[in-house]
Design an enzyme around this catalytic site. Sequence first.
Site, PDB file in Angstrom:
ATOM      1  N   GLN A   1       0.825  -1.205   0.000  1.00 27.23           N
ATOM      2  CA  GLN A   1       0.000   0.000   0.000  1.00 27.23           C
ATOM      3  C   GLN A   1       0.861   1.257   0.000  1.00 27.23           C
ATOM      4  O   GLN A   1       2.074   1.191   0.193  1.00 27.23           O
ATOM      5  CB  GLN A   1      -0.973  -0.031   1.193  1.00 27.23           C
ATOM      6  CG  GLN A   1      -0.328  -0.396   2.527  1.00 27.23           C
ATOM      7  CD  GLN A   1      -1.207  -1.207   3.468  1.00 27.23           C
ATOM      8  OE1 GLN A   1      -2.424  -1.187   3.355  1.00 27.23           O
ATOM      9  NE2 GLN A   1      -0.602  -1.892   4.418  1.00 27.23           N
TER      10      GLN A   1
ATOM     11  N   GLU B   1       0.419  -8.967  10.912  1.00 23.72           N
ATOM     12  CA  GLU B   1       0.351  -7.733  10.107  1.00 23.72           C
ATOM     13  C   GLU B   1       0.863  -8.086   8.709  1.00 23.72           C
ATOM     14  O   GLU B   1       1.911  -8.705   8.577  1.00 23.72           O
ATOM     15  CB  GLU B   1       1.191  -6.639  10.789  1.00 23.72           C
ATOM     16  CG  GLU B   1       1.580  -5.457   9.939  1.00 23.72           C
ATOM     17  CD  GLU B   1       0.397  -4.646   9.396  1.00 23.72           C
ATOM     18  OE1 GLU B   1      -0.412  -4.161  10.194  1.00 23.72           O
ATOM     19  OE2 GLU B   1       0.309  -4.509   8.151  1.00 23.72           O
TER      20      GLU B   1
ATOM     21  N   GLY C   1      -3.814 -11.720   7.422  1.00 21.19           N
ATOM     22  CA  GLY C   1      -4.604 -12.150   8.574  1.00 21.19           C
ATOM     23  C   GLY C   1      -5.606 -13.238   8.225  1.00 21.19           C
ATOM     24  O   GLY C   1      -5.841 -14.151   9.027  1.00 21.19           O
TER      25      GLY C   1
ATOM     26  N   ASP D   1      -7.638  -5.001  13.931  1.00 18.63           N
ATOM     27  CA  ASP D   1      -7.349  -3.557  13.812  1.00 18.63           C
ATOM     28  C   ASP D   1      -6.920  -3.315  12.370  1.00 18.63           C
ATOM     29  O   ASP D   1      -5.747  -3.121  12.075  1.00 18.63           O
ATOM     30  CB  ASP D   1      -6.232  -3.205  14.800  1.00 18.63           C
ATOM     31  CG  ASP D   1      -5.840  -1.734  14.731  1.00 18.63           C
ATOM     32  OD1 ASP D   1      -6.546  -0.953  14.083  1.00 18.63           O
ATOM     33  OD2 ASP D   1      -4.805  -1.381  15.331  1.00 18.63           O
TER      34      ASP D   1
ATOM     35  N   THR E   1      -7.376  -1.935   8.165  1.00 15.43           N
ATOM     36  CA  THR E   1      -7.755  -0.815   7.310  1.00 15.43           C
ATOM     37  C   THR E   1      -9.210  -1.011   6.894  1.00 15.43           C
ATOM     38  O   THR E   1      -9.836  -2.018   7.242  1.00 15.43           O
ATOM     39  CB  THR E   1      -6.852  -0.803   6.059  1.00 15.43           C
ATOM     40  OG1 THR E   1      -6.795  -2.139   5.542  1.00 15.43           O
ATOM     41  CG2 THR E   1      -5.434  -0.376   6.378  1.00 15.43           C
ATOM     42  N   ASP E   2      -9.738  -0.071   6.118  1.00 10.48           N
ATOM     43  CA  ASP E   2     -11.121  -0.222   5.638  1.00 10.48           C
ATOM     44  C   ASP E   2     -11.199  -1.352   4.598  1.00 10.48           C
ATOM     45  O   ASP E   2     -10.169  -1.788   4.085  1.00 10.48           O
ATOM     46  CB  ASP E   2     -11.591   1.118   5.041  1.00 10.48           C
ATOM     47  CG  ASP E   2     -11.909   2.113   6.148  1.00 10.48           C
ATOM     48  OD1 ASP E   2     -12.896   1.910   6.863  1.00 10.48           O
ATOM     49  OD2 ASP E   2     -11.130   3.082   6.314  1.00 10.48           O
TER      50      ASP E   2
HETATM   51  N1  SAM Z   1      -6.808   2.250  13.319  1.00  8.24           N
HETATM   52  C1  SAM Z   1      -6.831   2.147  11.906  1.00  8.24           C
HETATM   53  C2  SAM Z   1      -8.153   2.435  11.299  1.00  8.24           C
HETATM   54  O1  SAM Z   1      -9.179   2.324  11.962  1.00  8.24           O
HETATM   55  O2  SAM Z   1      -8.159   2.814  10.135  1.00  8.24           O
HETATM   56  C3  SAM Z   1      -6.207   0.898  11.435  1.00  8.24           C
HETATM   57  C4  SAM Z   1      -4.736   1.060  11.644  1.00  8.24           C
HETATM   58  S1  SAM Z   1      -3.647  -0.223  11.314  1.00  8.24           S
HETATM   59  C5  SAM Z   1      -2.366   0.762  10.624  1.00  8.24           C
HETATM   60  C6  SAM Z   1      -4.300  -1.156   9.962  1.00  8.24           C
HETATM   61  C7  SAM Z   1      -3.310  -2.222   9.528  1.00  8.24           C
HETATM   62  O3  SAM Z   1      -3.996  -3.327   8.946  1.00  8.24           O
HETATM   63  C8  SAM Z   1      -2.298  -1.749   8.479  1.00  8.24           C
HETATM   64  O4  SAM Z   1      -1.027  -1.730   9.057  1.00  8.24           O
HETATM   65  C9  SAM Z   1      -2.419  -2.773   7.362  1.00  8.24           C
HETATM   66  O5  SAM Z   1      -1.183  -3.087   6.768  1.00  8.24           O
HETATM   67  C10 SAM Z   1      -3.054  -3.945   8.086  1.00  8.24           C
HETATM   68  N2  SAM Z   1      -3.752  -4.884   7.204  1.00  8.24           N
HETATM   69  C11 SAM Z   1      -4.553  -4.601   6.158  1.00  8.24           C
HETATM   70  N3  SAM Z   1      -4.984  -5.723   5.584  1.00  8.24           N
HETATM   71  C12 SAM Z   1      -4.444  -6.746   6.287  1.00  8.24           C
HETATM   72  C13 SAM Z   1      -4.523  -8.167   6.161  1.00  8.24           C
HETATM   73  N4  SAM Z   1      -5.245  -8.743   5.200  1.00  8.24           N
HETATM   74  N5  SAM Z   1      -3.857  -8.916   7.068  1.00  8.24           N
HETATM   75  C14 SAM Z   1      -3.122  -8.339   8.065  1.00  8.24           C
HETATM   76  N6  SAM Z   1      -3.006  -7.015   8.203  1.00  8.24           N
HETATM   77  C15 SAM Z   1      -3.659  -6.226   7.336  1.00  8.24           C
END
Ligand code: SAM
Length: 281
Positions: free
Chosen positions: A30, A105, A138, A155, A157-158
């Site tokens: 990303q 992650e 994940g 936790d 991303t969207d």
């Molecule tokens: N608090 C934030 C929000 O509400 O938007 C989320 C923050 S955190 C940085 C989101 C994390 O999810 C990112 O670091 C991203 O790389 C991770 N992520 C996204 N898709 C994922 C997946 N399929 N498996 C594991 N991690 C994932």
Amino acid sequence: MKHFEESLYDAVCQKFRIDKLYFESKTDHQHLMIFHNAQLGRVMTLDGVVQTTEADEFIYHEMMAHVPLLAHGQATEVLIIGGGDGGMLREVVRHPNVKRVVQVEIDQAVIEMSERFLPQHSQGAFQDPRVEIVIADGLQFVQETSLRFDVIISDSTDPVGPGEALFTKGFYANCQRCLKPGGILATQNGVCYMQLQEVRDTYQRLRPIFADATFYGAAVPTYVGGIMTFAWGSDNPAYRQVPLSTLAERFQAAKLQTRYYNPAIHQGAFALPQYVVQALQ
Ligand code: SAM
């Protein structure tokens, strides 16, 4: 003067002044940016969407960590999916009862750049001996692992890009499989006023899997548009009716220093606005 304009919604957007740019690059997964804003402190964005800011991250992280952990009361093993900035891990390792945390992650660069440019988020939590970091998707992790957890926190991303997999029926069903009996799943589920369809979709997916599926909420200023909803799945409806006195005892015993969470906020967070209640019918 440079600004960041969030691209989450078509018709409206919030705009942040970039007072200092610390990092901007396309990672393997990303587009990652970390910059300073005079009002909000350091801000992290992924693919044009604000993830977290130093000023208000405590609301989100305290509510996503302490509500399931203190509702459960005896959690020792916790799985965090996503959360690369380290704020969720920081709050989870504050619980003395927690003996093991696995964090999965997908994007190693988010962890590395957050440790470097957002150190207030993790505050050393990645080095806690109870913590094991897995760099993986994940969804794939919960499909394959034989580990079992008391609490799972997504936790993410969207639900666009790599985060999309973390909002599927398959993900929720595999989380349920990875929970010990009496376990709790809590997931980031968007701002209900702006993303009501996301709430409906998640509810339809969780309902067949968990005996008790619902949401709780907290207003996090940078997740613009009102209350952020967290999805909640467990097989024990009593978890969201834990008496205030019990929550207060657990809160005190854990010796948590918080800025948003307290037992009364915890209880009240499960009261949903009527438009959300109606959307779930
Ligand atoms: N608090 C934030 C929000 O509400 O938007 C989320 C923050 S955190 C940085 C989101 C994390 O999810 C990112 O670091 C991203 O790389 C991770 N992520 C996204 N898709 C994922 C997946 N399929 N498996 C594991 N991690 C994932």
